[in-house]
Design a protein around this motif. Structure first.
Motif, PDB file in Angstrom:
ATOM      1  N   TYR A  16       7.229   3.742 -11.200  1.00 35.66           N
ATOM      2  CA  TYR A  16       8.003   2.718 -11.694  1.00 35.66           C
ATOM      3  C   TYR A  16       7.750   1.302 -10.641  1.00 35.66           C
ATOM      4  CZ  TYR A  16      10.990   5.983 -14.285  1.00 35.66           C
ATOM      5  OH  TYR A  16      11.398   6.809 -15.201  1.00 35.66           O
ATOM      6  N   ARG A  17       7.871   0.131 -11.366  1.00 31.33           N
ATOM      7  CA  ARG A  17       7.780  -0.979 -10.392  1.00 31.33           C
ATOM      8  C   ARG A  17       8.528  -2.104 -10.951  1.00 31.33           C
ATOM      9  NH1 ARG A  17       1.732  -3.347 -11.523  1.00 31.33           N
ATOM     10  NH2 ARG A  17       1.898  -4.340  -9.602  1.00 31.33           N
ATOM     11  N   LEU A  18       8.943  -2.960 -10.012  1.00 27.09           N
ATOM     12  CA  LEU A  18       9.733  -4.085 -10.306  1.00 27.09           C
ATOM     13  C   LEU A  18       8.848  -5.268 -10.632  1.00 27.09           C
ATOM     14  CD1 LEU A  18      12.871  -3.713  -8.047  1.00 27.09           C
ATOM     15  CD2 LEU A  18      12.585  -3.021 -10.526  1.00 27.09           C
ATOM     16  N   ALA A  19       9.154  -6.153 -11.117  1.00 27.99           N
ATOM     17  CA  ALA A  19       8.683  -7.656 -11.055  1.00 27.99           C
ATOM     18  C   ALA A  19       9.735  -8.595 -11.210  1.00 27.99           C
ATOM     19  CB  ALA A  19       7.596  -7.845 -12.211  1.00 27.99           C
ATOM     20  N   TYR A  20       9.412  -9.903 -11.136  1.00 27.11           N
ATOM     21  CA  TYR A  20      10.526 -11.041 -11.068  1.00 27.11           C
ATOM     22  C   TYR A  20       9.835 -12.228 -11.310  1.00 27.11           C
ATOM     23  CZ  TYR A  20       9.464 -12.112  -6.304  1.00 27.11           C
ATOM     24  OH  TYR A  20       8.928 -12.503  -4.998  1.00 27.11           O
ATOM     25  N   LYS A  21      10.478 -13.151 -11.864  1.00 28.80           N
ATOM     26  CA  LYS A  21      10.480 -14.536 -12.033  1.00 28.80           C
ATOM     27  C   LYS A  21      11.446 -15.492 -11.675  1.00 28.80           C
ATOM     28  CE  LYS A  21       8.408 -16.208 -15.825  1.00 28.80           C
ATOM     29  NZ  LYS A  21       8.158 -16.321 -17.330  1.00 28.80           N
ATOM     30  N   GLY A  22      11.241 -16.219 -10.578  1.00 26.48           N
ATOM     31  CA  GLY A  22      12.164 -17.267 -10.248  1.00 26.48           C
ATOM     32  C   GLY A  22      12.685 -18.234 -11.323  1.00 26.48           C
ATOM     33  N   VAL A  23      13.997 -18.374 -11.318  1.00 28.61           N
ATOM     34  CA  VAL A  23      14.743 -19.490 -12.164  1.00 28.61           C
ATOM     35  C   VAL A  23      14.983 -20.664 -11.253  1.00 28.61           C
ATOM     36  CG1 VAL A  23      16.419 -20.038 -13.584  1.00 28.61           C
ATOM     37  CG2 VAL A  23      15.506 -17.797 -13.857  1.00 28.61           C
ATOM     38  N   LEU A  24      14.319 -21.760 -11.519  1.00 30.08           N
ATOM     39  CA  LEU A  24      14.555 -22.913 -10.736  1.00 30.08           C
ATOM     40  C   LEU A  24      15.471 -23.941 -11.191  1.00 30.08           C
ATOM     41  CD1 LEU A  24      10.594 -23.665  -9.878  1.00 30.08           C
ATOM     42  CD2 LEU A  24      12.037 -22.223  -8.455  1.00 30.08           C
ATOM     43  N   LEU A  79       0.886  -1.154  -0.007  1.00 30.99           N
ATOM     44  CA  LEU A  79      -0.122   0.263   0.288  1.00 30.99           C
ATOM     45  C   LEU A  79       0.832   1.280  -0.015  1.00 30.99           C
ATOM     46  CD1 LEU A  79      -3.142   0.544   2.122  1.00 30.99           C
ATOM     47  CD2 LEU A  79      -1.306   2.273   1.955  1.00 30.99           C
ATOM     48  N   SER A  80       0.503   2.157  -0.774  1.00 28.06           N
ATOM     49  CA  SER A  80       1.353   3.296  -1.119  1.00 28.06           C
ATOM     50  C   SER A  80       0.580   4.439  -0.902  1.00 28.06           C
ATOM     51  CB  SER A  80       2.187   3.191  -2.205  1.00 28.06           C
ATOM     52  OG  SER A  80       3.152   2.427  -2.453  1.00 28.06           O
ATOM     53  N   LEU A  81       0.813   5.564  -0.505  1.00 24.55           N
ATOM     54  CA  LEU A  81      -0.082   6.734  -0.430  1.00 24.55           C
ATOM     55  C   LEU A  81       0.712   7.885  -1.054  1.00 24.55           C
ATOM     56  CD1 LEU A  81      -2.120   8.865   0.826  1.00 24.55           C
ATOM     57  CD2 LEU A  81      -0.929   9.009   2.820  1.00 24.55           C
ATOM     58  N   ALA A 129       6.682 -20.059  -7.329  1.00 29.72           N
ATOM     59  CA  ALA A 129       8.032 -19.527  -7.420  1.00 29.72           C
ATOM     60  C   ALA A 129       8.458 -19.109  -8.824  1.00 29.72           C
ATOM     61  CB  ALA A 129       9.017 -20.101  -6.326  1.00 29.72           C
ATOM     62  N   SER A 130       7.913 -20.069  -9.686  1.00 28.88           N
ATOM     63  CA  SER A 130       8.545 -19.709 -11.074  1.00 28.88           C
ATOM     64  C   SER A 130       7.811 -18.705 -11.739  1.00 28.88           C
ATOM     65  CB  SER A 130       8.527 -21.264 -11.814  1.00 28.88           C
ATOM     66  OG  SER A 130       7.087 -21.729 -11.667  1.00 28.88           O
ATOM     67  N   GLN A 131       6.717 -18.301 -11.147  1.00 30.92           N
ATOM     68  CA  GLN A 131       5.779 -17.345 -12.247  1.00 30.92           C
ATOM     69  C   GLN A 131       6.203 -16.047 -11.654  1.00 30.92           C
ATOM     70  OE1 GLN A 131       1.619 -18.314 -12.995  1.00 30.92           O
ATOM     71  NE2 GLN A 131       1.761 -20.313 -11.712  1.00 30.92           N
ATOM     72  N   VAL A 132       5.529 -15.100 -12.337  1.00 27.88           N
ATOM     73  CA  VAL A 132       5.744 -13.817 -12.115  1.00 27.88           C
ATOM     74  C   VAL A 132       4.996 -13.188 -11.131  1.00 27.88           C
ATOM     75  CG1 VAL A 132       3.661 -12.920 -13.537  1.00 27.88           C
ATOM     76  CG2 VAL A 132       5.410 -11.365 -13.436  1.00 27.88           C
ATOM     77  N   SER A 133       6.116 -12.180 -10.307  1.00 24.56           N
ATOM     78  CA  SER A 133       5.393 -11.450  -9.176  1.00 24.56           C
ATOM     79  C   SER A 133       5.585 -10.050  -9.162  1.00 24.56           C
ATOM     80  CB  SER A 133       6.236 -11.938  -7.924  1.00 24.56           C
ATOM     81  OG  SER A 133       5.757 -13.270  -7.471  1.00 24.56           O
ATOM     82  N   TYR A 134       4.475  -9.379  -9.254  1.00 21.25           N
ATOM     83  CA  TYR A 134       4.865  -7.746  -9.410  1.00 21.25           C
ATOM     84  C   TYR A 134       4.779  -7.148  -8.039  1.00 21.25           C
ATOM     85  CZ  TYR A 134       3.019  -8.254 -14.271  1.00 21.25           C
ATOM     86  OH  TYR A 134       2.973  -8.437 -15.655  1.00 21.25           O
ATOM     87  N   LEU A 135       5.678  -6.140  -8.008  1.00 20.03           N
ATOM     88  CA  LEU A 135       5.980  -5.593  -6.790  1.00 20.03           C
ATOM     89  C   LEU A 135       5.549  -4.148  -6.566  1.00 20.03           C
ATOM     90  CD1 LEU A 135       9.666  -6.778  -6.196  1.00 20.03           C
ATOM     91  CD2 LEU A 135       7.636  -7.721  -5.359  1.00 20.03           C
ATOM     92  N   LYS A 136       5.778  -3.335  -5.577  1.00 24.72           N
ATOM     93  CA  LYS A 136       5.078  -2.161  -5.293  1.00 24.72           C
ATOM     94  C   LYS A 136       5.305  -0.980  -6.135  1.00 24.72           C
ATOM     95  CE  LYS A 136       9.122  -0.539  -2.607  1.00 24.72           C
ATOM     96  NZ  LYS A 136       9.552  -0.011  -1.153  1.00 24.72           N
ATOM     97  N   LEU A 137       4.433  -0.001  -6.095  1.00 27.44           N
ATOM     98  CA  LEU A 137       4.504   1.059  -6.970  1.00 27.44           C
ATOM     99  C   LEU A 137       5.620   1.961  -6.303  1.00 27.44           C
ATOM    100  CD1 LEU A 137       1.106   1.977  -8.479  1.00 27.44           C
ATOM    101  CD2 LEU A 137       3.029   1.383  -9.950  1.00 27.44           C
TER     102      LEU A 137
END
Length: 383
Positions: free
Chosen positions: A310-318, A229-231, A292-300
């Motif tokens: 801007y935001r970051l996203a990541y995918k785990g490489v197993l 959550l961001s204000l 863990a191998s799927q995309v995860s979207y992070l905070k704004l």
């Protein structure tokens, strides 16, 4: 990322809610990809702590950055003190001791919010208040659930999830919910009148489909999606790792919008079937790997230098057998102030998720421990 809880630490609770005045679903996208030719340089900078000691045993878990991004405050729970770091001069400016008990006591909490006037909002289950840097209590704030409309069965502990205080309106915002369900709601509480409500976030309830609960008599572990959550700009922005969509709540109109994007580089949300409750470590690991191998979207994050989100996203490489990801693919996404998607790119040759990061002066700052000294990896992006 994995979260392990003991039996005594696992909290089971529910949250009721009422719908806001209106909810709209917006699909916003723009054709130009400003990050198409993204390159970057990383510089590592280290804070000069002088003769003082900065406790990094928890990294920057208990920290907050000032709105102007000039100062970083770190809470040392062991010594019950706050330390201020000047992010322009990269040096420790001061240490401010506090008390646990007594009229100025802050209790046993750890999270806090740095307010624009250099005061601290420190919430806890027993007491929530605003303090100055001399350790003096300035004002008590009410955060009592049994007096709130439609929120009598929300445990006070979960009201601390992502809690933010808007000093201009005197309103708390947070994301209470049920840990085992993986579902959160938006709580809105007036600190003066103690009136409030909880608003459901239906587009993010799919997060519950990707929880993995290892449940035996002697051991419990849980993997859940993370919310933030961001204000920002007098509006509330809510994100969840399960989806690229963003909730935007306007307190002035009581309108809730769910904004969807058509990301091209990565999937817009997690998919597939997950067994949510398992009874062996082997089953837990198998289901965890699916998530863990799927995309995860992070905070704004908002950057004043470029006037963009801007935001970051990541995918785990197993690996073939390793449970945890052996590395990560990390992505940078850019949006206009009106939440139009204008850029997406892989951060090339980078294989780990930045820690305790923020944007400052158009650059991404990420916490690093440099031989037990506080440091930052500073990304200068070129595009």
């Amino acid at each position: 990322m994995r979260k392990l809880l003991t039996i005594s630490a696992l909290v089971l609770l529910t949250a009721c809610g009422e719908k806001p005045k209106s909810e709209e679903v917006l699909i916003i996208e723009e054709p130009k990809n400003i990050l198409e030719d993204l390159t970057y340089v990383i510089d590592t900078v280290v804070v000069d702590s002088g003769e003082e000691f900065i406790n990094l045993s928890r990294g920057l878990y208990f920290s907050d950055v000032s709105i102007d991004k000039n100062s970083l405050f770190i809470f040392d729970r062991g010594r019950l003190s706050f330390q201020e770091v000047d992010l322009d001069q990269m040096k420790l400016l001061g240490t401010y001791p506090f008390e646990m008990e007594g009229p100025n006591g802050i209790g046993k909490g750890g999270i806090f919010q740095l307010l624009p006037d250099r005061k601290l909002m420190i919430p806890s289950v027993s007491k929530t208040a605003i303090y100055n840097l001399q350790g003096e209590l300035i004002s008590n704030l009410k955060l009592i659930t049994d007096e709130l409309d439609h929120m009598s069965d929300i445990d006070e502990f979960t009201l601390l999830n992502e809690i933010h205080f808007d000093p201009k309106s005197g309103v708390f915002y947070s994301l209470p919910g049920n840990y085992t369900s993986g579902i959160r709601e938006l709580a809105i509480i007036n600190a003066t009148t103690n009136k409030g409500k909880a608003i459901k976030l239906p587009a993010m309830e799919k997060a519950g489909n990707f929880r993995v609960f290892f449940n035996t008599e002697n051991e419990k572990a849980i993997e859940v999606e993370e919310y933030s959550l961001s204000l920002l700009h007098d509006k509330i922005y809510i994100t969840c790792t399960v989806t690229g969509g963003v909730y935007r709540y306007n307190p002035a109109t009581d309108d809730l919008e769910y904004i969807e994007f058509n990301h091209q580089l990565i999937p817009n949300e997690k998919t597939g079937d997950i067994i949510n409750e398992v009874y062996s470590e082997k089953e837990f690991n198998a289901e965890y790997r699916k998530v863990a191998s799927q995309v995860s979207y992070l905070k704004l994050m908002w950057d004043d230098e470029t006037s963009r989100f801007y935001r970051l996203a990541y995918k785990g490489v197993l690996g073939d057998k390793q449970i945890e990801p052996i590395s990560y693919k990390v992505f940078l996404l850019a949006y206009t102030e009106d939440m139009g998607l204008v850029g997406e790119a892989t951060i090339p040759d980078f294989n780990k998720v930045p820690e305790s990061y923020f944007f400052k002066d158009g650059k991404l700052w990420s916490y690093v421990n440099v031989e037990d000294e506080l440091g930052f990896a500073v990304f200068t992006f070129n595009f």
